[in-house]
Design a protein around this motif. Sequence first.
Motif, PDB file in Angstrom:
ATOM      1  N   ARG A 181     -34.004 -23.180  90.796  1.00  0.00           N
ATOM      2  CA  ARG A 181     -34.005 -22.396  89.554  1.00  0.00           C
ATOM      3  C   ARG A 181     -32.934 -22.917  88.600  1.00  0.00           C
ATOM      4  NH1 ARG A 181     -31.385 -16.644  89.894  1.00  0.00           N
ATOM      5  NH2 ARG A 181     -29.682 -18.155  90.197  1.00  0.00           N
ATOM      6  N   ASP A 182     -31.735 -23.182  89.099  1.00  0.00           N
ATOM      7  CA  ASP A 182     -30.677 -23.700  88.232  1.00  0.00           C
ATOM      8  C   ASP A 182     -31.021 -25.075  87.685  1.00  0.00           C
ATOM      9  OD1 ASP A 182     -29.330 -21.380  88.775  1.00  0.00           O
ATOM     10  OD2 ASP A 182     -28.006 -22.268  90.298  1.00  0.00           O
ATOM     11  N   ASN A 239     -33.496 -24.587  84.848  1.00  0.00           N
ATOM     12  CA  ASN A 239     -32.829 -24.115  83.632  1.00  0.00           C
ATOM     13  C   ASN A 239     -32.027 -25.226  82.966  1.00  0.00           C
ATOM     14  OD1 ASN A 239     -33.841 -21.496  83.963  1.00  0.00           O
ATOM     15  ND2 ASN A 239     -32.098 -20.874  85.262  1.00  0.00           N
ATOM     16  N   ASP A 268     -37.072 -21.903  80.543  1.00  0.00           N
ATOM     17  CA  ASP A 268     -36.550 -20.571  80.238  1.00  0.00           C
ATOM     18  C   ASP A 268     -36.408 -19.766  81.522  1.00  0.00           C
ATOM     19  OD1 ASP A 268     -39.135 -20.134  80.919  1.00  0.00           O
ATOM     20  OD2 ASP A 268     -39.782 -19.369  78.973  1.00  0.00           O
ATOM     21  N   THR A 269     -36.108 -18.484  81.378  1.00  0.00           N
ATOM     22  CA  THR A 269     -35.843 -17.647  82.563  1.00  0.00           C
ATOM     23  C   THR A 269     -37.076 -17.514  83.436  1.00  0.00           C
ATOM     24  OG1 THR A 269     -34.222 -16.408  81.263  1.00  0.00           O
ATOM     25  CG2 THR A 269     -34.968 -15.417  83.320  1.00  0.00           C
ATOM     26  N   THR A 270     -38.229 -17.273  82.835  1.00  0.00           N
ATOM     27  CA  THR A 270     -39.468 -17.113  83.626  1.00  0.00           C
ATOM     28  C   THR A 270     -39.857 -18.427  84.291  1.00  0.00           C
ATOM     29  OG1 THR A 270     -40.199 -15.412  82.068  1.00  0.00           O
ATOM     30  CG2 THR A 270     -41.864 -16.372  83.517  1.00  0.00           C
ATOM     31  N   THR A 291     -37.636 -19.162  87.177  1.00  0.00           N
ATOM     32  CA  THR A 291     -37.925 -18.336  88.353  1.00  0.00           C
ATOM     33  C   THR A 291     -39.151 -18.851  89.104  1.00  0.00           C
ATOM     34  OG1 THR A 291     -36.995 -16.410  87.199  1.00  0.00           O
ATOM     35  CG2 THR A 291     -38.375 -15.979  89.124  1.00  0.00           C
ATOM     36  N   THR A 344     -28.001 -20.139  83.389  1.00  0.00           N
ATOM     37  CA  THR A 344     -29.432 -19.851  83.313  1.00  0.00           C
ATOM     38  C   THR A 344     -30.115 -20.574  82.161  1.00  0.00           C
ATOM     39  OG1 THR A 344     -28.949 -17.876  82.004  1.00  0.00           O
ATOM     40  CG2 THR A 344     -29.164 -17.607  84.384  1.00  0.00           C
ATOM     41  N   VAL A 345     -29.553 -20.541  80.952  1.00  0.00           N
ATOM     42  CA  VAL A 345     -30.214 -21.111  79.794  1.00  0.00           C
ATOM     43  C   VAL A 345     -29.440 -22.287  79.223  1.00  0.00           C
ATOM     44  CG1 VAL A 345     -31.143 -20.599  77.495  1.00  0.00           C
ATOM     45  CG2 VAL A 345     -31.203 -18.856  79.276  1.00  0.00           C
TER      46      VAL A 345
END
Length: 300
Positions: free
Chosen positions: A29-30, A33, A38-40, A43, A99-100
């Motif tokens: 996930r990292d 990003n 993006d966040t979705t 994930t 995250t972003v």
Amino acid sequence: MNRTGKILLVLALVGVVGMAFRVSWNALRDIANAVGADTTAGTLYPFVVDGLMALALVAALVLAGDDRKFALRVLGTYTGASLVLNYVHGLVPELHGRTVDWARLADWDPANWALVLLATSLPVGSIYFGSDLVAKVLHHRPAPIPTASTNAEESTETGMKRSTADLPVSTPAPISSDAVALPRPVPVGFLKSTHTVKPLPSIAPAPVVPIEQQTAAAESTRPRRATGRVPEVAKSTRPRRTPDQLLDEARAVTADWPDAKLTAEGIRRAVRTSPQNARTLRDTLRGERGNSTRPAVVTA
């Protein structure tokens, strides 16, 4: 292993895989990003990579032959890619907890470009390889389980295909079905006809010849060997020579011969005698020539 043991083994495997996915999910996930997701998307990114690994593992268990090798290659490739991304996540502390915000995956530009290319190409590869694996699994036809009747048919076919030399007993020649059917004899008493049946002419029995006469006749037909005297015309007209005559004739013929030419074959052809007589004449002539060339001994 019984059914309960197999179920427990599968549940333990699912638990281990689930915990490993949770550990890898944080790193992937990292990474997602960091490369602009993006966040979705970040994930869902771990499901794209590790999820395809699970799909390839199931396909490898179902498929066979070249398709199974292809599924194992996909599993190995995505396992190696996930390992590389988890390793990079551990080396770059800036990726932890972000995250972003944008971050570099490596300080060296070529390495950074290669890692970004790897991270961004995995989702596209999951679409291609995942679709191919699902199509192979749906079109796969498992091999039929051999039964007792199938084994019996295979053994019969194998026996029929064996060559004649391999059989313990030679196969008899096939009987031809083109035999001519002969008419059945009809008894005279049951023959219904308006014509009168003529009796067959009687055949006189052959005379019996005694065994002594048969033996004498057989012996008389055999060719007899000639036991008479040989006629005078067939005999050789050349008179038979004595040893002294042969020696005198050999001396006259070989008087001017050198010692090297004085051989048994040459004497045989010149005198026309047998090889044994020729050898005897050769030894005699050589002995005479040796005595004539030996110097005389003068006594006082």
